[in-house]
Scaffold this motif. Structure first.
Motif, PDB file in Angstrom:
ATOM      1  N   LEU A 132       0.785  -1.272  -0.110  1.00 58.76           N
ATOM      2  CA  LEU A 132      -0.139   0.004   0.002  1.00 58.76           C
ATOM      3  C   LEU A 132       0.971   1.198   0.066  1.00 58.76           C
ATOM      4  CD1 LEU A 132      -2.849  -0.715   2.693  1.00 58.76           C
ATOM      5  CD2 LEU A 132      -2.854  -1.183   0.000  1.00 58.76           C
ATOM      6  N   ALA A 133       0.657   2.433  -0.782  1.00 62.27           N
ATOM      7  CA  ALA A 133       1.351   3.538  -0.828  1.00 62.27           C
ATOM      8  C   ALA A 133       1.436   3.902   0.646  1.00 62.27           C
ATOM      9  CB  ALA A 133       0.586   4.321  -1.891  1.00 62.27           C
ATOM     10  N   GLY A 134       0.507   3.919   1.444  1.00 64.03           N
ATOM     11  CA  GLY A 134       0.625   4.780   2.686  1.00 64.03           C
ATOM     12  C   GLY A 134       1.702   4.045   3.535  1.00 64.03           C
ATOM     13  N   ASN A 135       1.891   2.537   3.042  1.00 68.74           N
ATOM     14  CA  ASN A 135       3.020   1.901   3.957  1.00 68.74           C
ATOM     15  C   ASN A 135       4.643   2.264   3.261  1.00 68.74           C
ATOM     16  OD1 ASN A 135       1.025   1.155   5.642  1.00 68.74           O
ATOM     17  ND2 ASN A 135       0.783  -0.931   4.398  1.00 68.74           N
ATOM     18  N   LEU A 136       4.547   3.242   2.444  1.00 68.60           N
ATOM     19  CA  LEU A 136       6.129   3.349   1.989  1.00 68.60           C
ATOM     20  C   LEU A 136       6.736   4.390   2.672  1.00 68.60           C
ATOM     21  CD1 LEU A 136       5.299   3.576  -1.941  1.00 68.60           C
ATOM     22  CD2 LEU A 136       6.365   1.589  -0.595  1.00 68.60           C
ATOM     23  N   SER A 137       8.202   4.513   2.655  1.00 66.42           N
ATOM     24  CA  SER A 137       8.532   5.498   3.331  1.00 66.42           C
ATOM     25  C   SER A 137       8.670   6.829   2.309  1.00 66.42           C
ATOM     26  CB  SER A 137      10.354   5.194   3.396  1.00 66.42           C
ATOM     27  OG  SER A 137      10.846   5.152   2.054  1.00 66.42           O
ATOM     28  N   GLY A 138       9.035   8.054   3.112  1.00 68.28           N
ATOM     29  CA  GLY A 138       8.998   9.255   2.449  1.00 68.28           C
ATOM     30  C   GLY A 138       9.777   9.131   1.088  1.00 68.28           C
ATOM     31  N   GLY A 139      10.998   8.726   1.058  1.00 66.25           N
ATOM     32  CA  GLY A 139      11.547   8.757  -0.351  1.00 66.25           C
ATOM     33  C   GLY A 139      10.791   7.819  -1.448  1.00 66.25           C
ATOM     34  N   MET A 140      10.536   6.520  -0.958  1.00 65.12           N
ATOM     35  CA  MET A 140       9.988   5.856  -1.795  1.00 65.12           C
ATOM     36  C   MET A 140       8.477   6.340  -2.334  1.00 65.12           C
ATOM     37  SD  MET A 140      10.190   1.826  -0.951  1.00 65.12           S
ATOM     38  CE  MET A 140       9.946   1.802   0.793  1.00 65.12           C
ATOM     39  N   LYS A 141       7.881   7.146  -1.495  1.00 60.96           N
ATOM     40  CA  LYS A 141       6.536   7.860  -1.948  1.00 60.96           C
ATOM     41  C   LYS A 141       6.947   8.792  -2.906  1.00 60.96           C
ATOM     42  CE  LYS A 141       3.692   7.303   2.153  1.00 60.96           C
ATOM     43  NZ  LYS A 141       3.405   8.323   3.563  1.00 60.96           N
ATOM     44  N   GLN A 142       8.123   9.230  -2.773  1.00 60.51           N
ATOM     45  CA  GLN A 142       8.412  10.517  -3.783  1.00 60.51           C
ATOM     46  C   GLN A 142       8.558   9.843  -5.164  1.00 60.51           C
ATOM     47  OE1 GLN A 142       8.332  12.981  -1.611  1.00 60.51           O
ATOM     48  NE2 GLN A 142       8.467  14.424  -3.381  1.00 60.51           N
ATOM     49  N   LYS A 143       9.383   8.575  -4.919  1.00 58.55           N
ATOM     50  CA  LYS A 143       9.680   7.962  -6.285  1.00 58.55           C
ATOM     51  C   LYS A 143       8.415   7.523  -7.049  1.00 58.55           C
ATOM     52  CE  LYS A 143      13.340   5.905  -4.322  1.00 58.55           C
ATOM     53  NZ  LYS A 143      14.716   5.187  -4.040  1.00 58.55           N
ATOM     54  N   LEU A 144       7.507   6.910  -6.301  1.00 64.67           N
ATOM     55  CA  LEU A 144       6.258   6.532  -6.832  1.00 64.67           C
ATOM     56  C   LEU A 144       5.545   7.379  -7.646  1.00 64.67           C
ATOM     57  CD1 LEU A 144       4.103   4.557  -7.109  1.00 64.67           C
ATOM     58  CD2 LEU A 144       3.142   4.826  -5.011  1.00 64.67           C
ATOM     59  N   GLY A 145       5.361   8.803  -6.603  1.00 68.16           N
ATOM     60  CA  GLY A 145       4.732  10.150  -7.168  1.00 68.16           C
ATOM     61  C   GLY A 145       5.554  10.288  -8.627  1.00 68.16           C
ATOM     62  N   LEU A 146       6.967  10.104  -8.563  1.00 63.48           N
ATOM     63  CA  LEU A 146       7.589  10.543  -9.949  1.00 63.48           C
ATOM     64  C   LEU A 146       6.989   9.507 -10.984  1.00 63.48           C
ATOM     65  CD1 LEU A 146       9.504  12.245 -11.357  1.00 63.48           C
ATOM     66  CD2 LEU A 146      11.367  10.748 -10.561  1.00 63.48           C
ATOM     67  N   ALA A 147       7.149   8.284 -10.562  1.00 64.47           N
ATOM     68  CA  ALA A 147       6.591   7.116 -11.750  1.00 64.47           C
ATOM     69  C   ALA A 147       5.297   7.441 -12.200  1.00 64.47           C
ATOM     70  CB  ALA A 147       6.690   5.724 -10.837  1.00 64.47           C
ATOM     71  N   CYS A 148       4.402   7.832 -11.174  1.00 67.06           N
ATOM     72  CA  CYS A 148       2.871   8.091 -11.777  1.00 67.06           C
ATOM     73  C   CYS A 148       3.071   9.345 -12.587  1.00 67.06           C
ATOM     74  CB  CYS A 148       2.155   8.537 -10.394  1.00 67.06           C
ATOM     75  SG  CYS A 148       1.885   6.916  -9.405  1.00 67.06           S
ATOM     76  N   THR A 149       3.960  10.284 -12.372  1.00 65.56           N
ATOM     77  CA  THR A 149       3.823  11.436 -13.287  1.00 65.56           C
ATOM     78  C   THR A 149       4.516  11.350 -14.725  1.00 65.56           C
ATOM     79  OG1 THR A 149       4.857  12.330 -11.209  1.00 65.56           O
ATOM     80  CG2 THR A 149       4.017  13.894 -12.994  1.00 65.56           C
ATOM     81  N   LEU A 150       5.530   9.786 -14.621  1.00 57.34           N
ATOM     82  CA  LEU A 150       6.093   9.827 -15.734  1.00 57.34           C
ATOM     83  C   LEU A 150       5.352   8.795 -16.631  1.00 57.34           C
ATOM     84  CD1 LEU A 150       9.650   9.453 -14.377  1.00 57.34           C
ATOM     85  CD2 LEU A 150       8.760  11.467 -15.849  1.00 57.34           C
ATOM     86  N   ILE A 151       4.339   7.984 -16.392  1.00 57.37           N
ATOM     87  CA  ILE A 151       3.682   6.849 -17.108  1.00 57.37           C
ATOM     88  C   ILE A 151       3.216   7.378 -18.179  1.00 57.37           C
ATOM     89  CG2 ILE A 151       1.453   7.037 -15.850  1.00 57.37           C
ATOM     90  CD1 ILE A 151       2.904   3.778 -16.414  1.00 57.37           C
ATOM     91  N   HIS A 152       3.035   8.337 -18.568  1.00 59.12           N
ATOM     92  CA  HIS A 152       2.420   8.881 -19.866  1.00 59.12           C
ATOM     93  C   HIS A 152       3.645   9.274 -20.859  1.00 59.12           C
ATOM     94  CE1 HIS A 152       2.011  12.394 -17.549  1.00 59.12           C
ATOM     95  NE2 HIS A 152       1.944  13.099 -18.623  1.00 59.12           N
ATOM     96  N   LYS A 153       4.949   9.357 -20.489  1.00 59.19           N
ATOM     97  CA  LYS A 153       5.915   9.899 -21.169  1.00 59.19           C
ATOM     98  C   LYS A 153       5.770  11.264 -21.518  1.00 59.19           C
ATOM     99  CE  LYS A 153       7.590   5.538 -23.298  1.00 59.19           C
ATOM    100  NZ  LYS A 153       6.635   4.627 -23.436  1.00 59.19           N
ATOM    101  N   PRO A 154       5.762  12.151 -20.441  1.00 59.59           N
ATOM    102  CA  PRO A 154       5.563  13.578 -20.729  1.00 59.59           C
ATOM    103  C   PRO A 154       6.787  14.075 -21.217  1.00 59.59           C
ATOM    104  CG  PRO A 154       5.999  13.072 -18.414  1.00 59.59           C
ATOM    105  CD  PRO A 154       6.005  11.787 -19.036  1.00 59.59           C
TER     106      PRO A 154
END
Lengths: 315, 376
Positions: A132-154
């Motif tokens: 669950l995203a809520g159980n990730l550490s701060g740094g991992m959340k940040q990277k997940l955020g980045l992954a979500c932002t990059l999924i459509h190859k902006p």
């Protein structure tokens, strides 16, 4: 090379407060453009206008060849934006978060799993994809955020203080990922209040009270700094700074960790003066030496100059 | 476009169902409420606790006391010596009423005079008081008639058929006058509304609070897709809820569903729409989930109290009656009761349904406009 992001006299007022004042700059494809400035300088407001979330009071901006105001739908498909508190659904897993954004951006199902796999790979999130995203550490959340932002190859990536509150190791990882993106010709616009991060940008703009004080490569910015910087080491830097401010002619006298930095056009004379003042004040002078100015020196001296000029704006 | 809506739907459903506490709130709490409240909310008055002050102590006084004791409504708790003692018991809420018979009661009766009997009731709850008064009246009237018949027989040697107008009553649609049959169909309405409103009112404000709304704003999602994604999932959850509640109402409480199930479902759909609208409006107007929760309570209190669920709208002051016109719950309480108890059809209930449709559309339109403004 044509500019991929241009802002022309972007202005945003909130009631009587002008948060961003006649901002003009352009960013070229493949650049990392850093917007640096103290809290409340208008960094987030600028990004919100560039991404089409906030309408500018006056002025225009174009991103990837489309007008942000009139063609916001076309702009939205081509950009990624990671806000300061990137909103992850903490009750969804890492994978579900990514899938959700993939569908919002209508990423074709064909080839999607490869894209997701690659994102998980370089963000090191692969082992946690069912967590669950809520159980990730701060740094991992940040990277997940980045992954979500990059999924459509902006084409253009907007990051609002992406590493705020993230540990140094994760910050380094994060920048490693950003550099990989640059190789794929993604343009990155990042705001930060960390000046060491600003040094990693290809160009930086210093934002102060909603206005751009300077817009240069980090190297150029340093060259523009007139004179030199002296580093003074004493057992009591706080008191030393106080003493120096009263008696030494300088553009800037400020604390940097346990040292005092003195920016001056007359380094030789200032060094002699400083030693005299400190010794007269009963402080032991461990060393005074001339150093290469950091970006921080440049900005602090620019900011103090801007403030001395009254309204904090440079004409 | 369709993918986006499907994904919104999947996401919302996962968010509702994944957290065990949320599952509890959505599916268990309403069922518990339905059970507890359905047993608790009743205006039937039975076993009225009664104290007796018999200062006459004659066969006649004992006769009337035994008539009270023999009725199924009264339960004689205690015999005391004085009115003061009886009043004290009323104050301590040990009894709800007391009867007092003064010395000379039997003497007066035998002499053919009127013999007063005193009844004192705790009038705090006016509704119950009225019911107790009715039952007491019934007991005493029967006794009086008997006294008259006896006296006539004694003096004339003939048997008297009391010449009176007997009131033959028959309560339609609820033959045994069980208040449960009246309240449970209303309970269903309240619970359905509660769940729908609760889920929807958090839908947008939660995303605003955790910051995902800003993120959604930079995606190419269209306002219409967001609105559908934020309503349809909750409508589905509400209908599952409705199915559970309906089963309990029909099979456990054995409330007869005399009308058409389809009509009830149609009414539910329109009612759920209006509650979705109200919830979404609250959600788009609030900045934090806490605000939304407070607003919910402020909205629900008058909505329930002015729905006719407990207090009949016909008895409200005219001005308040006008206010209830905009209350969606009022119309569905009416639909639910009529379909359940009277088996009414659409010919009778269409004004209620039309009102629900109008309210639902207006609320949804308002909420959509607000949401669009947020996104634009």
């Amino acid at each position: 090379m044509p500019a991929i992001v241009t802002a022309s006299s972007l202005t945003r007022r909130f009631g009587r407060l002008t948060a961003v004042n006649a901002l003009s700059f352009s960013v070229e494809r493949g650049e990392v453009f850093g917007i640096v400035g103290p809290d409340g300088a208008g960094k987030t407001t600028t990004l919100r206008m560039l991404t089409g979330i906030l309408e500018p009071s006056t002025g225009t901006a174009s991103v990837a060849g489309f007008d942000v105001g009139r063609e916001s739908e076309l702009v939205k498909e081509r950009i990624g934006y990671m806000s300061q508190r990137f909103g992850l659904y903490s009750d969804l897993t890492v994978m579900e978060n990514i899938t959700f954004y993939a569908d919002l951006y209508s990423v074709p199902v064909k080839g999607r799993s490869e894209a997701v796999g690659r994102l998980l790979e370089f963000s090191n999130l692969a082992p946690f994809k069912d967590r669950l995203a809520g159980n990730l550490s701060g740094g991992m959340k940040q990277k997940l955020g980045l992954a979500c932002t990059l999924i459509h190859k902006p084409l253009v990536l907007f990051l609002d203080e992406p590493t705020n509150g993230v540990d140094p190791v994760s910050r380094r990882d994060f920048w490693r990922i950003l550099y990989q993106l640059l190789r794929e010709q993604v343009t990155i616009i990042v705001t930060t209040s960390y000046l060491d991060e600003a040094e990693r940008c290809s160009r930086v703009g210093l934002l102060h009270n909603g206005a751009l004080l300077a817009c240069d490569t980090p190297a150029q910015a340093k060259e523009r700094m007139r004179g030199a910087v002296l580093e003074v080491r004493t057992p009591d830097p706080r008191r030393a700074a106080g003493l120096l401010r009263g008696h030494v002619e300088a553009q800037m006298i400020d604390l940097f960790g346990d040292r005092v930095h003195v920016a001056t056009t007359e380094p030789g004379q200032a060094a002699v003066q400083a030693r005299a003042v400190l010794e007269a004040g009963g402080l032991e002078v461990q060393s005074i030496r001339r150093i290469e100015p950091t970006l921080e020196d440049v900005f602090v001296s620019m900011l103090s100059r801007a403030e001395e000029e009254g309204d904090g704006r440079r004409g | 476009m369709f993918d986006r809506i499907v994904q919104m739907f999947v996401k919302e459903i996962i968010q509702v169902l994944r957290d065990p506490r949320m599952r509890g709130v959505v599916f268990v709490a309403p069922v518990v409420q339905l059970f507890v409240l359905s047993y608790a909310i009743t205006t039937d008055v039975k076993n009225i606790r009664l104290a007796v002050v018999d200062r006459d102590a004659t066969p006649e006084s004992r006769e009337i006391i035994s008539r009270f004791a023999g009725s199924e409504y009264f339960h004689i708790v205690s015999y005391v010596d004085s009115e003061e003692a009886a009043q004290d018991m009323v104050d301590r809420e040990q009894v709800q009423a007391f009867i007092a018979i003064q010395p000379g009661f039997a003497q007066a009766l035998r002499a053919g005079w009127s013999a007063p009997l005193q009844l004192a009731i705790d009038g705090t709850d006016s509704q119950t008081t009225r019911v107790i008064l009715g039952y007491a009246n019934d007991v005493v009237t029967r006794y009086s008639t008997q006294v008259l018949v006896d006296r006539f027989a004694r003096t004339t040697g003939r048997r008297l058929e009391p010449d009176r107008v007997p009131l033959e009553t028959r309560a339609w649609y609820n033959v045994n006058l069980e208040s449960r049959e009246f309240y449970v169909p209303g309970m269903l309405v309240v619970i359905l509304g509660l769940v729908t409103l609760m889920l929807t009112s958090m839908a947008v404000v939660r995303e605003r609070e955790i910051g995902t709304l800003e993120q959604l704003m930079v995606t190419p999602i269209k306002p219409a897709e967001l609105i559908i994604g934020k309503t349809v999932p909750f409508a589905c959850v509400s209908f599952v809820e409705l199915a559970i509640v309906l089963c309990i109402v029909i099979f456990w409480f054995e409330i007869p569903l005399r009308g058409s199930l389809w009509l009830l479902l149609l009414g539910s759909a329109l009612y759920v729409t209006s509650m979705l609208g109200a919830g979404l409006l609250i959600s788009t107007s609030c900045r934090t989930q806490q605000q939304a929760t407070m607003t919910n309570i402020m909205f629900l209190m008058p909505t329930i109290l002015l729905s006719g669920f407990i207090f009949p709208i016909d008895n409200m002051p005219r001005v308040i009656q006008w206010v209830t016109i905009v209350n969606p719950m009022r119309y569905f309480v009416d639909v639910s009761r009529n379909v359940f108890l009277k088996g009414s059809g659409i010919a009778l209930l269409w004004p209620d349904l039309a009102a629900l449709l109008v309210i639902g559309c207006v609320l949804l339109a308002l909420a959509s406009t607000r949401l669009k403004k947020t996104l634009a």
